[in-house]
Design a protein around this motif. Structure first.
Motif, PDB file in Angstrom:
ATOM      1  N   LEU A 102      44.780  45.992  52.921  1.00 31.10           N
ATOM      2  CA  LEU A 102      44.111  47.184  52.040  1.00 31.10           C
ATOM      3  C   LEU A 102      45.238  47.982  51.325  1.00 31.10           C
ATOM      4  O   LEU A 102      44.748  48.291  49.862  1.00 31.10           O
ATOM      5  N   PRO A 103      46.287  48.479  51.692  1.00 29.17           N
ATOM      6  CA  PRO A 103      47.406  49.108  50.798  1.00 29.17           C
ATOM      7  C   PRO A 103      47.874  48.333  49.575  1.00 29.17           C
ATOM      8  O   PRO A 103      48.361  48.756  48.557  1.00 29.17           O
ATOM      9  N   ARG A 104      47.674  46.843  49.847  1.00 30.03           N
ATOM     10  CA  ARG A 104      48.203  46.175  48.674  1.00 30.03           C
ATOM     11  C   ARG A 104      47.046  45.761  47.619  1.00 30.03           C
ATOM     12  O   ARG A 104      47.102  46.001  46.388  1.00 30.03           O
ATOM     13  N   LEU A 105      45.533  45.785  48.173  1.00 34.32           N
ATOM     14  CA  LEU A 105      44.559  45.647  46.964  1.00 34.32           C
ATOM     15  C   LEU A 105      44.015  47.003  46.524  1.00 34.32           C
ATOM     16  O   LEU A 105      43.463  47.111  45.387  1.00 34.32           O
ATOM     17  N   ARG A 106      44.252  48.063  47.268  1.00 36.29           N
ATOM     18  CA  ARG A 106      43.752  49.404  46.928  1.00 36.29           C
ATOM     19  C   ARG A 106      42.425  49.408  46.463  1.00 36.29           C
ATOM     20  O   ARG A 106      42.371  49.544  45.133  1.00 36.29           O
ATOM     21  N   PRO A 107      41.437  49.411  47.273  1.00 38.71           N
ATOM     22  CA  PRO A 107      40.088  49.225  46.606  1.00 38.71           C
ATOM     23  C   PRO A 107      39.788  50.539  45.739  1.00 38.71           C
ATOM     24  O   PRO A 107      40.080  51.590  46.481  1.00 38.71           O
ATOM     25  N   GLN A 108      39.043  50.395  44.754  1.00 42.76           N
ATOM     26  CA  GLN A 108      38.660  51.933  43.999  1.00 42.76           C
ATOM     27  C   GLN A 108      37.239  51.964  43.533  1.00 42.76           C
ATOM     28  O   GLN A 108      36.887  52.961  43.113  1.00 42.76           O
ATOM     29  N   ASP A 112      35.507  46.003  44.900  1.00 39.79           N
ATOM     30  CA  ASP A 112      36.769  45.974  45.455  1.00 39.79           C
ATOM     31  C   ASP A 112      36.581  45.491  47.050  1.00 39.79           C
ATOM     32  O   ASP A 112      37.082  44.863  47.484  1.00 39.79           O
ATOM     33  N   ILE A 113      35.579  46.488  47.655  1.00 34.52           N
ATOM     34  CA  ILE A 113      35.347  46.333  48.986  1.00 34.52           C
ATOM     35  C   ILE A 113      34.641  44.932  49.277  1.00 34.52           C
ATOM     36  O   ILE A 113      35.269  44.251  50.180  1.00 34.52           O
ATOM     37  N   VAL A 114      33.952  44.657  48.482  1.00 38.63           N
ATOM     38  CA  VAL A 114      33.376  43.284  48.566  1.00 38.63           C
ATOM     39  C   VAL A 114      34.551  42.047  48.438  1.00 38.63           C
ATOM     40  O   VAL A 114      34.442  41.024  49.440  1.00 38.63           O
ATOM     41  N   VAL A 115      35.460  42.010  47.793  1.00 41.48           N
ATOM     42  CA  VAL A 115      36.331  41.087  47.549  1.00 41.48           C
ATOM     43  C   VAL A 115      37.269  41.427  48.783  1.00 41.48           C
ATOM     44  O   VAL A 115      37.705  40.225  49.307  1.00 41.48           O
ATOM     45  N   GLN A 116      37.814  42.661  49.176  1.00 39.38           N
ATOM     46  CA  GLN A 116      38.585  42.656  50.473  1.00 39.38           C
ATOM     47  C   GLN A 116      37.902  42.010  51.584  1.00 39.38           C
ATOM     48  O   GLN A 116      38.805  41.321  52.342  1.00 39.38           O
ATOM     49  N   VAL A 117      36.612  42.132  51.738  1.00 38.01           N
ATOM     50  CA  VAL A 117      36.088  41.624  53.148  1.00 38.01           C
ATOM     51  C   VAL A 117      36.094  39.935  52.801  1.00 38.01           C
ATOM     52  O   VAL A 117      36.559  39.255  54.054  1.00 38.01           O
ATOM     53  N   ALA A 118      36.062  39.745  51.573  1.00 40.93           N
ATOM     54  CA  ALA A 118      35.920  38.000  51.260  1.00 40.93           C
ATOM     55  C   ALA A 118      37.347  37.497  51.370  1.00 40.93           C
ATOM     56  O   ALA A 118      37.268  36.222  52.046  1.00 40.93           O
ATOM     57  N   ILE A 119      38.378  38.155  51.148  1.00 39.80           N
ATOM     58  CA  ILE A 119      39.672  37.615  50.870  1.00 39.80           C
ATOM     59  C   ILE A 119      40.394  37.111  52.174  1.00 39.80           C
ATOM     60  O   ILE A 119      41.195  36.415  52.382  1.00 39.80           O
ATOM     61  N   ASN A 128      45.613  29.344  50.207  1.00 37.08           N
ATOM     62  CA  ASN A 128      46.630  30.034  49.474  1.00 37.08           C
ATOM     63  C   ASN A 128      46.088  30.628  48.226  1.00 37.08           C
ATOM     64  O   ASN A 128      46.535  30.550  47.022  1.00 37.08           O
ATOM     65  N   MET A 129      44.928  31.538  48.412  1.00 37.47           N
ATOM     66  CA  MET A 129      44.322  32.202  47.199  1.00 37.47           C
ATOM     67  C   MET A 129      44.647  33.794  47.404  1.00 37.47           C
ATOM     68  O   MET A 129      44.419  34.705  46.426  1.00 37.47           O
ATOM     69  N   VAL A 130      45.225  34.272  48.579  1.00 38.52           N
ATOM     70  CA  VAL A 130      45.153  35.543  48.674  1.00 38.52           C
ATOM     71  C   VAL A 130      46.569  36.336  48.045  1.00 38.52           C
ATOM     72  O   VAL A 130      46.075  37.128  47.102  1.00 38.52           O
ATOM     73  N   ALA A 149      36.548  26.234  31.067  1.00 39.22           N
ATOM     74  CA  ALA A 149      35.002  26.353  31.316  1.00 39.22           C
ATOM     75  C   ALA A 149      34.735  27.155  32.406  1.00 39.22           C
ATOM     76  O   ALA A 149      33.663  27.568  32.832  1.00 39.22           O
ATOM     77  N   LEU A 150      35.654  27.615  33.419  1.00 39.39           N
ATOM     78  CA  LEU A 150      35.566  28.154  34.639  1.00 39.39           C
ATOM     79  C   LEU A 150      35.584  29.657  34.352  1.00 39.39           C
ATOM     80  O   LEU A 150      35.368  30.535  35.233  1.00 39.39           O
ATOM     81  N   GLU A 151      36.074  30.193  33.369  1.00 39.25           N
ATOM     82  CA  GLU A 151      36.417  31.611  33.140  1.00 39.25           C
ATOM     83  C   GLU A 151      35.103  32.594  33.440  1.00 39.25           C
ATOM     84  O   GLU A 151      35.141  33.625  33.915  1.00 39.25           O
ATOM     85  N   PRO A 152      33.799  32.182  32.729  1.00 40.44           N
ATOM     86  CA  PRO A 152      32.680  32.905  33.233  1.00 40.44           C
ATOM     87  C   PRO A 152      32.432  33.153  34.846  1.00 40.44           C
ATOM     88  O   PRO A 152      31.765  33.873  35.151  1.00 40.44           O
ATOM     89  N   VAL A 153      32.609  31.979  35.481  1.00 33.50           N
ATOM     90  CA  VAL A 153      32.508  31.876  37.015  1.00 33.50           C
ATOM     91  C   VAL A 153      33.547  32.817  37.697  1.00 33.50           C
ATOM     92  O   VAL A 153      33.195  33.567  38.583  1.00 33.50           O
ATOM     93  N   LEU A 154      34.769  32.810  37.151  1.00 35.01           N
ATOM     94  CA  LEU A 154      36.111  33.471  38.022  1.00 35.01           C
ATOM     95  C   LEU A 154      36.640  34.591  37.402  1.00 35.01           C
ATOM     96  O   LEU A 154      37.627  35.267  37.828  1.00 35.01           O
ATOM     97  N   ARG A 155      35.761  35.153  36.391  1.00 31.23           N
ATOM     98  CA  ARG A 155      36.467  36.204  35.505  1.00 31.23           C
ATOM     99  C   ARG A 155      36.715  37.354  36.662  1.00 31.23           C
ATOM    100  O   ARG A 155      37.681  38.086  36.475  1.00 31.23           O
ATOM    101  N   ARG A 156      35.701  37.908  37.398  1.00 30.62           N
ATOM    102  CA  ARG A 156      35.545  39.035  38.162  1.00 30.62           C
ATOM    103  C   ARG A 156      36.675  38.913  39.223  1.00 30.62           C
ATOM    104  O   ARG A 156      37.024  39.964  39.783  1.00 30.62           O
ATOM    105  N   THR A 157      37.062  37.720  39.745  1.00 28.80           N
ATOM    106  CA  THR A 157      37.936  37.459  40.839  1.00 28.80           C
ATOM    107  C   THR A 157      39.178  36.931  40.184  1.00 28.80           C
ATOM    108  O   THR A 157      39.962  36.384  41.040  1.00 28.80           O
ATOM    109  N   LEU A 158      39.513  37.302  39.124  1.00 28.94           N
ATOM    110  CA  LEU A 158      40.726  37.002  38.198  1.00 28.94           C
ATOM    111  C   LEU A 158      41.326  35.601  38.166  1.00 28.94           C
ATOM    112  O   LEU A 158      42.316  35.355  38.519  1.00 28.94           O
TER     113      LEU A 158
END
Length: 243
Positions: A102-108, A112-119, A128-130, A149-158
């Protein structure tokens, strides 16, 4: 829960459950699904009872009515607690692994909370995605995609696949999977005895990507992402089928 027309014991074998007055199907849920039997997985969470009791306590002590459906998603106090890993008693984010991240991801914001729970799940960890996600979020590494071609799918998760829905879209975009083939992939990922299925689907993935002109290291990276995310589906957990 299994549903059928007529008597259930004429369709599947039954046996008494450990709990008095309950009956279970002798087959596990994957067998029922393979046979096309209508089944519904019902999961219970103790936190639901905590939320219900909290609403009752607030009503009794302050007279205030709390509507869970309309809680604010931008409460600064909540995000301050999350960023400082002050999350004991917070459902889904109170484990040691979550508190260390959590201190590294720093949800704002809520996503961000959705990503935090999923990651902090076996899939992203095994794949090795964390660290790549956190490095990109903190601006220490550039956002990049295995294929444009994957940019539209993965844009929100960088550029890092974190959700099952993303890998299904990846298979459809990069390997030309149909909706049915993507569903087959989803089921194989959640199937306890799915090693053979996953090998068969990997062959389909590689064949489809080769046909789309995606080969070499790019192909390997995409296949590795999809293979690792299979661990996101309730690992090492095969609940009995209750009636």
């Amino acid at each position: 829960m299994v549903i059928c027309q007529g008597q259930l014991d004429s369709v599947v074998p039954l046996e008494p459950a450990a709990m008095p007055g309950r009956v279970v199907v002798q087959w596990d849920k994957e067998d029922c699904a393979d046979l096309g039997i209508i089944k519904v997985d019902l999961l219970g969470l103790g936190m639901m009872a905590v939320l219900e009791e909290s609403i009752q306590i607030i009503r009794a002590t302050s007279g205030e009515e709390v509507d869970l459906a309309h809680l604010p998603t931008d409460d600064a106090f909540v995000y301050h607690a999350l960023q400082n890993a002050d999350t004991i008693g917070m459902f889904q984010v109170e484990s040691r692994a979550q508190m260390s991240c959590l201190p590294r991801l720093r949800p704002q914001k809520f996503y961000d909370i959705v990503v935090q729970v999923a990651i902090i799940r076996p899939g992203p960890i095994v794949g090795n995605m964390v660290n790549p996600y956190l490095s990109r979020r903190l601006g220490r590494a550039p956002v990049k995609y295995a294929h444009p071609a994957l940019e539209p799918v993965l844009r929100r998760t960088l550029g890092v696949p974190l959700f099952q829905e993303q890998l299904l879209k990846m298979a459809m975009i990069c390997a030309g999977f149909s909706g049915g083939e993507a569903e087959e992939l989803r089921r194989a990922m959640g199937f306890k005895r799915s090693e053979a299925r996953m090998r068969e689907i990997e062959i389909k993935l590689r064949r489809g990507m080769t046909k789309e002109g995606i080969t070499g290291q790019t192909q390997d990276e995409i296949v590795q992402s999809i293979a690792s995310l299979r661990f996101m589906v309730f690992p090492n957990r095969t609940p009995p089928v209750l009636l």
